[in-house]
Design a protein around this motif. Sequence first.
Motif: not given
Lengths: 152, 474
Positions: A123-150
């Motif tokens: 709802r227009g919060s750049t703080d939530l955007l960065k620290n909640r939603e996108l942080a989650l995406i980055a975390s998921i991507l990082k885990k999948s990347w680590d898992y694949a040994g990429g």
Amino acid sequence: MGFLDIHSSMANISKHLSIDELLKTNEDSGKYGLLLSSQDALELIEARNLTIQNYGRVELGIDVVKSIISEFCSTPYINAQDYTMTLHELVDIFYYMKNETADRIGDSELIGLMKIYFNNSCRGSTDLLKNRELALIASILKKSWDYAGGDD
Amino acid sequence: MVESNTSIEKSSVLRQAHIDCEHYTLSLLEEGSYAGLIDESGLTRIQTEIMSLLKETLIKYTHGESTSVKSEIAESILTSILYSVDAQLLCFSPQVALNSLIMDDVKKTYQKGLDLITSCFDETKILYRQIANSKLHVDLYAYNSTIDEALPEFFAHYDPVYSAQKTWALMDYPLLYSDLKGSGIYFIKQYLESLAIEEHFCSLFDHEAVDNLLYNYGKVYRINYRETLINIMEILLTNSIFSVLSGNRALDLRITTYQYTLLQEKFKDLDSGLCTSIISSAIITLLEELHIDAPKICDYIKKYQALLMPRFISALENDNLMNIIIISRDKDQPLDIRWDEGNKLNDDDFRLMVEQILECTVGTDKAAIINSSINSLGDFIDVMEADCLFDTEYTDLFTTLGDMELSILVRIVFAEELRVGGTVNLRPIVDERQLEIPWQIEFSGFLNGLTPARIRAIEYFIPAALQTNKPSIY
């Protein structure tokens, strides 16, 4: 002689051209009452240059800033008073995420995701955007990347 | 023109000494600017064109999905672009190259450079295949892994667009000269061109002789030569030079202890100028004997003298020439004298051995049977008189003998001459003596076919042979 120092080249060569380019975005954003002055454009370019330098990145041109303006100018959560400030934050978030995702998300895709979250769950919060939603995406991507040994 | 730090005058010509071929474009612009040959607007235009080229390449790199990249990637790609521009500009003199930068579109120059690099890559790959196909059969890990692993890795990963300046490969094998410059494909090309010369030179030698020399080199330095970073050509070339000086043929890598002693004597008390002159002549002889006339290879070999001489002079002064000249000792070298008089075969065993020899049709095989069965000089002479060896089969047998053993046979065959003459000058004795016993006739012919150096080595042992083995004992 630092003739081809990439960061100083970016800062010096493209600044005056970039100001004109950013001011052209007013044609679209003006429809939503969002306008940049020449001073705003200059500050935005300088802030962008500093941001990418701090994140250890290089970009020749201001295509990303223009795309962010183009995507976010229609959002109901940005008004004329905080337009410049929000753009500064969105630009920072963008380059932060490029690093966090190790460039695995393309520019358009990332800006699109940012817009969806910004307009909906955040709802227009750049703080939530960065620290909640996108942080989650980055975390998921990082885990999948680590898992694949990429390793790029 | 004499320069000084305080000088503010600028020359209108480029200072050649300040042009750096490894950063050609940048140093041309810097020097061009210093000489007043290019102004600020010209520099800005070139800078803008290079940055525009970088932007295009970055977009290609990210497949159009991203307009920004990490700084290190951008810097690497920028270096790659400049590597291509350099490649094209290096075709010209600095002045012409600077004019090209001022007058021409940088993108066109880049594209031409990229084409040059691509074609250099193709040529270098062909050269690599030739080298790999004619690889030396040596048990040297660094050499084999460089050709079998590191270089294929390079050709698989080299990217002329995004990382033209990178060398990638971990080529452990050291060349004779470590003066290669540059990076990327041009470095690899230089490396392979030198390796091709070295491989050609080394391939002239018998690979068993090469193995043996490397083995002895390892013994001298107390190293496992197979796992050490040594250059094969350096070792072969050095021994070949001193082999020539010992009177051997250039292809003969063997230098006996006696020959080594003679070499020590030869160089003792000579000044370094004379040493240099002698070794220089030996290198010329070596080139002639090995029929090396390609200027590139000749120069490569001649250049070695500059590397060898300081080491040689130092070793000579410190009385440790044996670190330079590798004395030959066969891997499975027999004792100096393999014959033990108390170890004669009984009659039955001797007869059995003769039957075995007669069944055999190959001279070297007959020699092997004799050497594995016989342990006494008496048996050795008996078997040569048992009518079981014919023609060149004697030579096959004599070839297996060491200098000391041959000197004992010389003492037996030419006993009278040696006693009367009181000399060990073998050549005239062999030439003059009329012989009747078949093995002795063959032995005389064998001696006539030996090099002067080998004859000297045999002569050296004759006095010892007189002490060690008396002819009467067989």
